[in-house]
Design an enzyme around this catalytic site. Structure first.
Site, PDB file in Angstrom:
ATOM      1  N   GLU A 421     -75.513 -56.141 -17.870  1.00  0.00           N
ATOM      2  CA  GLU A 421     -74.594 -54.997 -17.781  1.00  0.00           C
ATOM      3  C   GLU A 421     -74.025 -54.830 -16.389  1.00  0.00           C
ATOM      4  O   GLU A 421     -72.850 -54.478 -16.218  1.00  0.00           O
ATOM      5  CB  GLU A 421     -75.330 -53.720 -18.213  1.00  0.00           C
ATOM      6  CG  GLU A 421     -74.454 -52.478 -18.301  1.00  0.00           C
ATOM      7  CD  GLU A 421     -74.403 -51.649 -17.018  1.00  0.00           C
ATOM      8  OE1 GLU A 421     -73.696 -50.625 -17.005  1.00  0.00           O
ATOM      9  OE2 GLU A 421     -75.063 -52.026 -16.037  1.00  0.00           O
ATOM     10  N   ASP A 450     -78.619 -44.792 -20.170  1.00  0.00           N
ATOM     11  CA  ASP A 450     -78.683 -45.800 -19.104  1.00  0.00           C
ATOM     12  C   ASP A 450     -79.620 -45.290 -18.013  1.00  0.00           C
ATOM     13  O   ASP A 450     -80.817 -45.534 -18.032  1.00  0.00           O
ATOM     14  CB  ASP A 450     -77.260 -46.046 -18.588  1.00  0.00           C
ATOM     15  CG  ASP A 450     -77.172 -47.156 -17.563  1.00  0.00           C
ATOM     16  OD1 ASP A 450     -78.198 -47.511 -16.958  1.00  0.00           O
ATOM     17  OD2 ASP A 450     -76.063 -47.670 -17.331  1.00  0.00           O
TER      18      ASP A 450
END
Length: 772
Positions: A421, A450
């Protein structure tokens, strides 16, 4: 022919009886069926199960998860990153706490790394190449965790190699307007090195903007005024407080897009077509390198030239000058230049997503996806391991119930650990590319956690005195902000399910408020429908929800606990993307009791269960009406006069907004009527599909050809000042100085038509399905 009629009736009755037996066979759960727990078509959210899950989500287990996840650096594709892949598989395949299945999806993606043999370096040099000063390539080893073979040195991922040198200029945040301001002041930027600070525009945009004006290299630093409330001394910063230490450097991707750079719109399998390296767009065109603010101070406080504007000044303890070059009486010779040596390399590396799956009992072909990325720049205790620690705890609790046979969701749940990511949302984007049709047809919603905790947790009283060494006492510089409130972002239909979940969960800390009521205290807005409600933020492209909402049109959300931004100027937690983002940093300064982690786990877990188990999906499409009305008002107020001058009417847009509002209200009314009766499974399914597919109706893949992956006409990047439909706002901004009849004004009309068509199409999806 009377006997023919009798025979026909008999055959018809037999056929109906046979059909009934078949349907009954598949509708009635069998004792030996692994999907047996509560598999009736009328299965709805079980509040007792919800309460059980809330009670079992354990802060101490989340803490131990985080300790394990962050004990070593785990940049994407590293050996430790792969070890975490196996850890996740092991957890999700456990016989007592695991899920139905777990699998990996590997992609071969283009990543960027600094050279371990030749560290990137910044130097002050003379015309003959003599080095007057060399700045440190890494961060200071303050806790014993900032050195080692696996600690990635600070660098700008995807910045090209090179060793440009030139006179130094200060360019504030590196926006297009900042560079134009320097040129307006008569500064020749050709061949210069630009020193910029984080904020304002994206990392990569700083280098792209600089190159347009002839700059040959870019340095980027974090100003203590933007992250530390002005504090910059070693005694004021980590490890003595949560503040960024002077040598701290924010790493990050400088790639402008998301997904694997070589395979846009295609999953990065070994056999997939790949672009030529010379044809990749979105990489910085010139070398770039991030530095710590102690190095930035040495450069910036020795610059010559005019003083920078007040809005460009920071907290390094000097008057920021613009340059170019150094002053006569400074630390460096006035004729010296700055040299930026970058030795980054591009490498094709394998990177894996890990998926854990719980199969739905009634609607296994409907997916609720809960995701978080796994890779970090260094130890990554906050980003992203705080999110993964929560994900693992939620999956453990649900897996335990699953293995005991006491619960199975109505719809399928997919837990996802995304790879790579940090380099540009690569793992999640490759996944959405590979399974585009399947996900668009079947995904109910996407939940992203996240960074689960942004600021300090626990009670504010811990901001007093803390024990120092040898029995001495020192004043703690932990900010008195605490983890104040939930921060939720999402598309309008998810607002209702987040509100419902947070009203039933206690906020961490000494107050007796619910998370909802506490959230309301910190950030709220006035709704014409509901009155005062918490503010739900919008989704940009900051995490793995991006491809789900912008590319696939799936209702999405992002959840976290954050600090009171009214009490600090920190744009994010101070050690973001540095080697100081460690477990001890989290435990000591951000969430000592892990109560904020637990609050996020309960919120996300409750939302997950409500979406997976409720008979009717808890997505309120009417909440889109309020957003559309606010966009319409902004267009009328900000653009109406300009559009009228060019004979463009907003009338069709007004009609389309009203049509959507009417259709949404009617669907909500139909759902309410069905809930009061005993709807058959097909009625439930049809309505739920309307709720699920609404977001897809706002997609137009041809709306923004210049913005890769952005297809949602409501949430694409808006670079204009009007807070309205982004395509329309951007087109008007580009056309305002053009003549009527020009291509620019034709684009305005096209964008207006795109929005109208999307709203009318969305309204049509909400109308009764038999209304053709």
């Amino acid at each position: 022919m009377h006997w023919v009629k009798i025979l026909g009736v008999a055959l018809g009755a037999a056929a109906l009886l046979g059909l009934g037996i078949i349907l009954g066979h598949f509708a009635i759960p069998k004792a030996s069926d692994p999907l047996a727990p509560n598999t009736s078509d009328s299965q709805d959210l079980d509040l007792a199960i919800l309460d059980l899950v809330m009670g079992q989500l354990d802060a101490s287990r989340i803490r131990e998860n985080l300790r394990e996840l962050s004990k070593e650096p785990h940049v994407a594709s590293s050996a430790r990153d792969e070890a975490l892949v196996h850890l996740l598989l092991e957890r999700w395949q456990d016989t007592e706490t695991g899920l139905d299945s777990a699998k990996t999806y590997e992609y071969k993606v283009l990543l960027s790394f600094p050279s371990p043999e030749q560290p990137n370096i910044v130097e002050v040099v003379g015309p003959n190449g003599m080095v007057f000063h060399s700045f440190q390539p890494g961060e200071k080893n303050l806790t014993g965790e900032q050195v080692g073979p696996n600690v990635l040195q600070p660098y700008a991922a995807y910045a090209p190699p090179g060793a440009p040198k030139g006179l130094l200029v200060y360019a504030n945040q590196g926006s297009e307007e900042d560079f134009k301001e320097l040129e307006t002041r008569g500064i020749n930027l050709e061949g210069t090195i630009a020193l910029t600070r984080y904020g304002g525009v994206g990392r990569g945009a700083k280098a792209i903007n600089a190159a347009k004006h002839g700059v040959v290299g870019v340095l980027v630093y974090t100003d203590p005024g933007d992250i530390n409330d002005g504090k910059s001394l070693p005694t004021e910063t980590f490890p003595n407080s949560w503040g960024l230490p002077p040598s701290g450097v924010e790493r990050g991707s400088y790639y402008e897009y998301f997904g694997d750079p070589l395979t846009p719109y295609l999953p990065a399998h070994p056999s997939t077509f790949r672009l030529d390296l010379n044809n990749i767009s979105g990489f910085p065109p010139i070398p770039a390198q991030p530095i710590g603010f102690e190095d930035a101070k040495d450069l910036l406080c020795n610059l010559t030239g005019a003083s920078a504007p007040d809005s460009w000044q920071g907290k390094l303890g000097c008057d920021y000058k613009l340059g170019p070059g150094f002053k006569q009486d400074g630390s460096f010779p006035a004729h010296s230049e700055v040299k930026v040596s970058v030795h980054n390399t591009l490498e094709l590396r394998p990177s894996s997503n890990v998926l854990g799956i719980i199969q739905g009992a009634v609607e296994p072909d409907r997916y609720v996806i809960y995701g978080n990325h796994r890779d970090s720049w260094v130890h990554g205790a906050v980003d992203p391991s705080s999110g993964t620690a929560v994900l693992l705890e939620i999956s453990r609790v649900l897996g335990t119930l699953l293995k005991k046979g006491t619960w199975r969701p109505r719809r399928s749940i997919i837990f996802a650990s995304w790879g790579a990511e940090e380099f540009g949302l690569i793992g999640s984007t490759e996944f959405t590319e590979e399974f585009l049709s399947k996900l668009q047809e079947r995904t109910v919603a996407y939940i992203n956690v996240d960074i689960s905790v942004f600021g300090r947790g626990g009670s504010a009283s811990r901001g007093g005195l803390e024990k120092g060494g040898a029995g001495s006492e020192q004043v703690s510089l932990i900010p008195p902000t605490a983890n104040a409130t939930l921060r939720a972002q999402g598309t309008p239909p998810v607002q209702s399910v987040i509100f419902s979940a947070t009203k039933e969960i206690s906020a961490p800390g000494p107050s007796s408020l619910s998370i909802y009521d506490n959230w309301l205290r910190y950030t709220n807005r006035s709704s014409p429908v509901y009155g005062l409600v918490p503010s739900l933020g919008t989704l940009g492209a900051g995490s793995d929800y991006a491809s789900f909402i912008h590319f696939l049109g799936i209702s999405s959300m992002d959840l976290a606990y954050t600090y009171d931004k009214g009490k600090t100027s920190a744009r994010i937690y101070p050690t973001y993307h540095t080697a100081f983002d460690t477990f001890d940093y989290m435990e000591k300064f951000l969430d000592p009791g892990f109560s904020s982690h637990q609050a996020v786990a309960r919120t996300a877990g409750s939302v997950l269960l409500r979406l997976s188990d409720s008979l009717f999906l808890p997505l309120n499409v009417s909440d889109y009406s309020e957003t559309l009305h606010s966009f319409l008002e902004a267009a009328q107020m900000g653009l109406g006069t300009l559009l009228e001058q060019h004979n463009i009417s907003l009338g069709p847009l007004v009609t389309a907004v009203e049509k959507f509002k009417t259709a949404a209200a009617a669907l909500v009314h139909r759902i309410s009527a069905l809930q009061k009766n005993s709807p058959n499974p097909l009625q439930v399914r049809m309505v739920n599909d309307q709720l699920m597919l609404l977001e897809r109706a706002f997609l137009n893949p041809r709306a923004f050809p210049e913005n890769r992956y952005y297809s949602h006409v409501l949430w694409a990047p808006n670079t204009a000042s009007a807070a309205t439909f982004p395509g329309l706002a951007n087109a008007c901004a580009r056309a305002q100085d053009a003549n009527s009849g020009s291509e620019a004004w034709a684009e305005v009309q096209r964008q207006l038509s795109i929005v109208v068509m999307a709203l009318e199409g969305a309204a049509a999806t909400l109308e009764p399905v038999d209304d053709l």
